[in-house]
Scaffold this motif. Sequence first.
Motif, mmCIF file in Angstrom:
data_model
loop_
_atom_site.group_PDB
_atom_site.id
_atom_site.type_symbol
_atom_site.label_atom_id
_atom_site.label_comp_id
_atom_site.label_asym_id
_atom_site.label_seq_id
_atom_site.Cartn_x
_atom_site.Cartn_y
_atom_site.Cartn_z
ATOM 1 N N PHE A 101 0.827 -1.208 0.000
ATOM 2 C CA PHE A 101 0.000 0.000 0.000
ATOM 3 C C PHE A 101 0.862 1.260 0.000
ATOM 4 N N THR A 102 2.015 1.198 0.674
ATOM 5 C CA THR A 102 2.926 2.336 0.689
ATOM 6 C C THR A 102 3.424 2.655 -0.720
ATOM 7 N N ASN A 103 3.644 1.616 -1.529
ATOM 8 C CA ASN A 103 4.175 1.790 -2.883
ATOM 9 C C ASN A 103 3.134 2.298 -3.881
ATOM 10 N N VAL A 104 1.861 2.247 -3.498
ATOM 11 C CA VAL A 104 0.801 2.647 -4.426
ATOM 12 C C VAL A 104 0.976 4.086 -4.888
ATOM 13 N N ALA A 105 1.342 4.977 -3.950
ATOM 14 C CA ALA A 105 1.429 6.398 -4.270
ATOM 15 C C ALA A 105 2.459 6.687 -5.362
ATOM 16 N N THR A 106 3.570 5.925 -5.347
ATOM 17 C CA THR A 106 4.621 6.189 -6.326
ATOM 18 C C THR A 106 4.504 5.315 -7.571
ATOM 19 N N ALA A 107 4.024 4.075 -7.401
ATOM 20 C CA ALA A 107 4.003 3.129 -8.520
ATOM 21 C C ALA A 107 2.640 3.004 -9.181
ATOM 22 N N GLY A 108 1.563 3.298 -8.447
ATOM 23 C CA GLY A 108 0.219 3.137 -9.003
ATOM 24 C C GLY A 108 -0.281 1.712 -8.833
ATOM 25 N N TRP A 109 -1.595 1.551 -8.963
ATOM 26 C CA TRP A 109 -2.214 0.243 -8.736
ATOM 27 C C TRP A 109 -1.870 -0.772 -9.821
ATOM 28 N N GLY A 110 -1.393 -0.315 -10.952
ATOM 29 C CA GLY A 110 -1.093 -1.243 -12.039
ATOM 30 C C GLY A 110 0.255 -1.932 -11.924
ATOM 31 N N ASP A 111 1.058 -1.541 -10.958
ATOM 32 C CA ASP A 111 2.393 -2.131 -10.794
ATOM 33 C C ASP A 111 2.286 -3.442 -10.027
ATOM 34 N N PHE A 112 2.522 -4.556 -10.712
ATOM 35 C CA PHE A 112 2.354 -5.873 -10.087
ATOM 36 C C PHE A 112 3.455 -6.163 -9.076
ATOM 37 N N SER A 113 4.706 -5.894 -9.433
ATOM 38 C CA SER A 113 5.834 -6.317 -8.601
ATOM 39 C C SER A 113 5.956 -5.556 -7.285
ATOM 40 N N SER A 114 5.627 -4.263 -7.296
ATOM 41 C CA SER A 114 5.811 -3.476 -6.071
ATOM 42 C C SER A 114 4.517 -3.167 -5.331
ATOM 43 N N VAL A 115 3.367 -3.464 -5.939
ATOM 44 C CA VAL A 115 2.091 -3.176 -5.275
ATOM 45 C C VAL A 115 1.243 -4.445 -5.103
ATOM 46 N N ILE A 116 0.813 -5.024 -6.200
ATOM 47 C CA ILE A 116 -0.103 -6.165 -6.144
ATOM 48 C C ILE A 116 0.534 -7.377 -5.467
ATOM 49 N N LEU A 117 1.763 -7.713 -5.888
ATOM 50 C CA LEU A 117 2.445 -8.890 -5.335
ATOM 51 C C LEU A 117 2.679 -8.765 -3.826
ATOM 52 N N PRO A 118 3.205 -7.630 -3.310
ATOM 53 C CA PRO A 118 3.376 -7.500 -1.857
ATOM 54 C C PRO A 118 2.066 -7.601 -1.080
ATOM 55 N N ILE A 119 0.991 -7.008 -1.621
ATOM 56 C CA ILE A 119 -0.293 -7.061 -0.925
ATOM 57 C C ILE A 119 -0.797 -8.500 -0.834
ATOM 58 N N ILE A 120 -0.727 -9.230 -1.941
ATOM 59 C CA ILE A 120 -1.186 -10.621 -1.953
ATOM 60 C C ILE A 120 -0.295 -11.484 -1.055
ATOM 61 N N ALA A 121 1.030 -11.328 -1.192
ATOM 62 C CA ALA A 121 1.964 -12.114 -0.384
ATOM 63 C C ALA A 121 1.781 -11.811 1.102
ATOM 64 N N GLY A 122 1.594 -10.529 1.429
ATOM 65 C CA GLY A 122 1.377 -10.143 2.819
ATOM 66 C C GLY A 122 0.109 -10.745 3.385
ATOM 67 N N LEU A 123 -0.955 -10.718 2.600
ATOM 68 C CA LEU A 123 -2.224 -11.313 3.045
ATOM 69 C C LEU A 123 -2.077 -12.806 3.317
ATOM 70 N N LEU A 124 -1.380 -13.510 2.440
ATOM 71 C CA LEU A 124 -1.167 -14.951 2.627
ATOM 72 C C LEU A 124 -0.380 -15.224 3.907
ATOM 73 N N LEU A 125 0.645 -14.421 4.160
ATOM 74 C CA LEU A 125 1.438 -14.596 5.375
ATOM 75 C C LEU A 125 0.619 -14.267 6.626
ATOM 76 N N ILE A 126 -0.233 -13.247 6.531
ATOM 77 C CA ILE A 126 -1.099 -12.897 7.674
ATOM 78 C C ILE A 126 -2.082 -14.033 7.956
ATOM 79 N N ILE A 127 -2.647 -14.606 6.892
ATOM 80 C CA ILE A 127 -3.566 -15.754 7.063
ATOM 81 C C ILE A 127 -2.841 -16.919 7.721
ATOM 82 N N LEU A 128 -1.599 -17.183 7.284
ATOM 83 C CA LEU A 128 -0.799 -18.251 7.881
ATOM 84 C C LEU A 128 -0.495 -17.939 9.346
ATOM 85 N N PHE A 129 -0.219 -16.677 9.628
ATOM 86 C CA PHE A 129 0.030 -16.239 11.005
ATOM 87 C C PHE A 129 -1.196 -16.483 11.880
#
Length: 514
Positions: free
Chosen positions: A239-267
């Motif tokens: 979410f921090t990267n959204v301001a600079t990269a935009g929502w269309g950036d997969f590597s710095s926005v979408i991927l971290p959000i999805i990966a973070g959610l998966l880790l939180i679910i595992l936690f």
Amino acid sequence: MAHDKSVTLDMDGKPFNRTAMVAVLLIGTFAGVLMQTSLGTAIPTLMNDFDISFATAQQATTWFLLANGVMMPVSAFLSTRIKSRTLYIIAYALLTAGMALTAFTPADSNMWWMFLAGRIVTAIAVGVTMPLMQVVMLNIYPVEERGAAMGINGIVIGLAPAIGPSLSGWILEKDHTLLGLTISSSWRTIFILPLIVIAIAFILSFFYVKNVLPTKKIKLDVVSFVLSILGFGIFLLGFTNVATAGWGDFSSVILPIIAGLLLIILFIWRQVKMDVPFMDVRVFKNKQFSLTTLGVMLAMMAMMGVQMMLPTYLQNVHGMSTLNSGLVLLPGALMMGLLAPLTGRMYDQIGAKRLAIVGFIILALGTLPFMFITTTTSGAFITALYALRMFGVAMVMMPLTTMSMSVLPANEAPHATASNNTARQVASSVVVALLTSVTQNIINNNEPGKALQTANPLQYGSDMLDASMKGFRVSFAIGFGFAILGIIVALFVRGGRVVPEGMTKHVSSDEKED
């Protein structure tokens, strides 16, 4: 801990000065929490001094909230494992180091990393002191004074973030003389003044802060610790990267959000399976705890969303100085501070439900006109609306926070506090990043072509202003949406005052057991 209205005892059974201890905790934590929003009016100044973009400067806030949010789940383990006096001394030492690092960063774009590093260290310390203070207040005051105690706590949670932009604006306007001392208008002073306060609190903590929380030797579950840090950290980083990269950036926005959610679910899955969880997320099985925590999240998102956008709007659209933009927000900040203790006492009398419903309605009514503001909307009108909004926030925050702690047994307080604060900080981080990106994207999509700047500078300036206004209005509309959702959530909150299990209840007739 047994409570005696005349004598307060620490964990060793020794009497201590409760008023002095609370004062040290309040001033130290207040100075730390102030850092959440203190840069709101300083963004243009930082952009100029460091030669950075708006989105990059905004990272000073989003990274703070990110690190702050990551530490919240860890606070439950720390407060259970480490004695409260020792934990406060360590936290205040970190606060001192973090603020000093930020205050003395060279004004160079190549040194921006140092500025952010100081913000992160400060946020880590605040991530410990803020939830710890809530648990301490719940333990050193008797249950019949719990609402009033949390109201005092609300001065820090509510007033500090609210007054941050106003204080910064006053500092940045010009040099000031206070008590014979010259206060520089530099952005560094925003950190140096709280740094002095923190240093004093750090020294006093050795004398007045006592061990008031029960501790036990529990083993650190390294896997849970890593999952917590990585999960919440990577998620918020996206979410921090959204301001600079935009929502269309997969590597710095979408991927971290999805990966973070998966880790939180595992936690979360791991915590549910453990006999002694790192952070007991099972507190969310209590419907009332979940509802009140959700209500607090929505109030925080509605408050932070507008609060972080207004200084930029006032300076960039109205051409206000940092001082004047801060003064516009000051009455609302003071409203928050004055009402926090009062609403805490009102909770002791009537509970949270009615206060939250009325508070969210006031918050919505105070936000609605912001969706229609123009370049000519008067500062006085904005001041009145902002004060009205903060009146509503004050009626919501402390009663719901107090109730979220009261619907659970006292022994679950550290985990309940950690969960409540984690949710609130995640909400704050997400909404600041979200609204910053929304505003920036709308401005980018509506700004005039560069050719017009040369051909017709006046028209270019007018079109840029229109583009900015569209971005601000959409952001304010999102804040209004959070307030409406808050009203709906408040309708399902239990009525009357609630006290922890095993204690005599004095509640209204409309209370129903969960």
